[in-house]
Enzyme design. Structure first.
Site, short mmCIF file in Angstrom:
data_model
loop_
_atom_site.label_atom_id
_atom_site.label_comp_id
_atom_site.label_asym_id
_atom_site.label_seq_id
_atom_site.Cartn_x
_atom_site.Cartn_y
_atom_site.Cartn_z
CB ILE A 20 -0.94 -0.01 1.23
CG1 ILE A 20 -1.58 -1.39 1.41
CG2 ILE A 20 -2.02 1.07 1.07
CD1 ILE A 20 -2.48 -1.84 0.29
CG HIS A 21 3.56 1.42 -3.35
ND1 HIS A 21 4.84 0.93 -3.21
CD2 HIS A 21 2.94 0.56 -4.21
CE1 HIS A 21 5.00 -0.15 -3.94
NE2 HIS A 21 3.86 -0.41 -4.56
CG ASP A 22 0.03 6.26 -3.15
OD1 ASP A 22 1.26 6.32 -3.39
OD2 ASP A 22 -0.83 6.29 -4.04
#
Length: 309
Positions: free
Chosen positions: A237-239
């Site tokens: 969940i990079h962001d």
């Protein structure tokens, strides 16, 4: 006292999760949002941002439309990860909030002046809107506390071997932002690849049937398939990382360094070149390059946020 933040996003699946996480962090006060083309075209990312806010009952927060194209190159989206709409198979009810027409860069500047140097700018897409804001309002740098980005990598890439998507999508914009002298917290692939959700944590979220968890399940369908094909044991969940860093920097490990953006290389366009692992230093040392995280603390923050809607 809560931290005022402005979120600028190309709302795809991980941006949507970052939004839902941000509004469950009492340390943060989201005072405005803007949309940019990136994961999908602007009409999709603008609509997605508004609709996610509607889903979580926060239509009071205004969303402003930004750039539909990068500064100097053709738009390339990430439909393979996010789907054409940006949210895979997710279908959200249309927001009933008034549609804002003021441009993102104008609204950002106006808001930054209101907060007199205390505003934190979170960028989780291509940095086009921010670059335009700095071009149009050179004194914007005096009104921002810091910029937290999801983008770049000290080592490696995901769209080409040398570059991460958000920077690669508009390197000239990223270059403009990194040259402002404003402190930057760079949550690149170095850390986001270490801060995913395990299969067990994903299964727990899937078991919940509240609106946020249902969106999580549907909007991450393509990402799950992609990561599975690459034998990744976690869902990235990079962001969410820069959002959680803004509230809980103690969950992360970072080192101050110089970072420049490669805008001309044949094989390296979009590379965030850092002096983190070299014997020489760039003159401008305004970036905290985040390289590690307490994975469970980050995952628990996302999980608890989504489960409480």
């Amino acid at each position: 006292m809560s931290i005022p933040v402005w979120m600028d996003m190309d709302t795809g699946e991980d941006d949507a999760i970052a939004i839902m996480t941000a509004f469950r962090l009492p340390e943060l006060n989201v005072v405005g949002m803007s949309a940019v083309a990136g994961n999908a075209e602007l009409d999709h990312t603008f609509r997605n941002t508004r609709n996610v806010l509607s889903l979580i009952g926060r239509e009071d927060v205004k969303v402003y439309p930004g750039a539909s194209q990068p500064l100097r190159q053709k738009l390339t989206t990430a439909a393979n990860v996010h789907g054409k709409s940006g949210l895979a198979s997710a279908v959200l009810a249309e927001s009933k909030a008034p549609v804002e027409t003021e441009k993102a860069w104008d609204a950002l500047y106006r808001t930054a002046k209101e907060y007199q140097g205390e505003l934190n700018l979170i960028l989780t897409g291509p940095e086009t809107n921010a670059a335009i804001a700095f071009f149009k309002y050179p004194d914007l740098k005096n009104y921002l506390k810091r910029i937290l980005i999801m983008g770049g990598a000290a080592v490696g890439g995901n769209v080409i071997p040398a570059a991460e998507f958000n920077i690669w999508a508009d390197p000239e914009a990223a270059d403009a932002v990194f040259c402002t002298g404003v402190e930057i917290v760079m949550c690149g692939l170095d850390v986001t690849s270490r801060a995913g959700l395990t299969r067990e944590e994903v299964a727990e979220l899937d078991a919940y049937q509240n609106p946020a968890c249902r969106l999580f399940q549907t909007c991450t369908e393509l990402a799950r398939k992609l990561y599975s094909e690459h034998h990744n044991e976690t869902l990235l969940i990079h962001d969410a990382c820069p959002v959680i860093y803004a509230a809980h920097p103690e969950y992360f490990t970072g080192t101050r360094a110089g970072v420049v953006i490669e805008t001309r290389g044949t094989y390296t366009r979009g590379k965030t070149v850092t002096d983190l692992y070299t014997d020489t230093s760039y003159p401008l040392q305004q970036t905290i390059v985040v390289t590690d995280a307490d994975r469970k603390a980050v995952a628990d923050t996302i999980r608890i946020a989504l489960e409480t809607y």
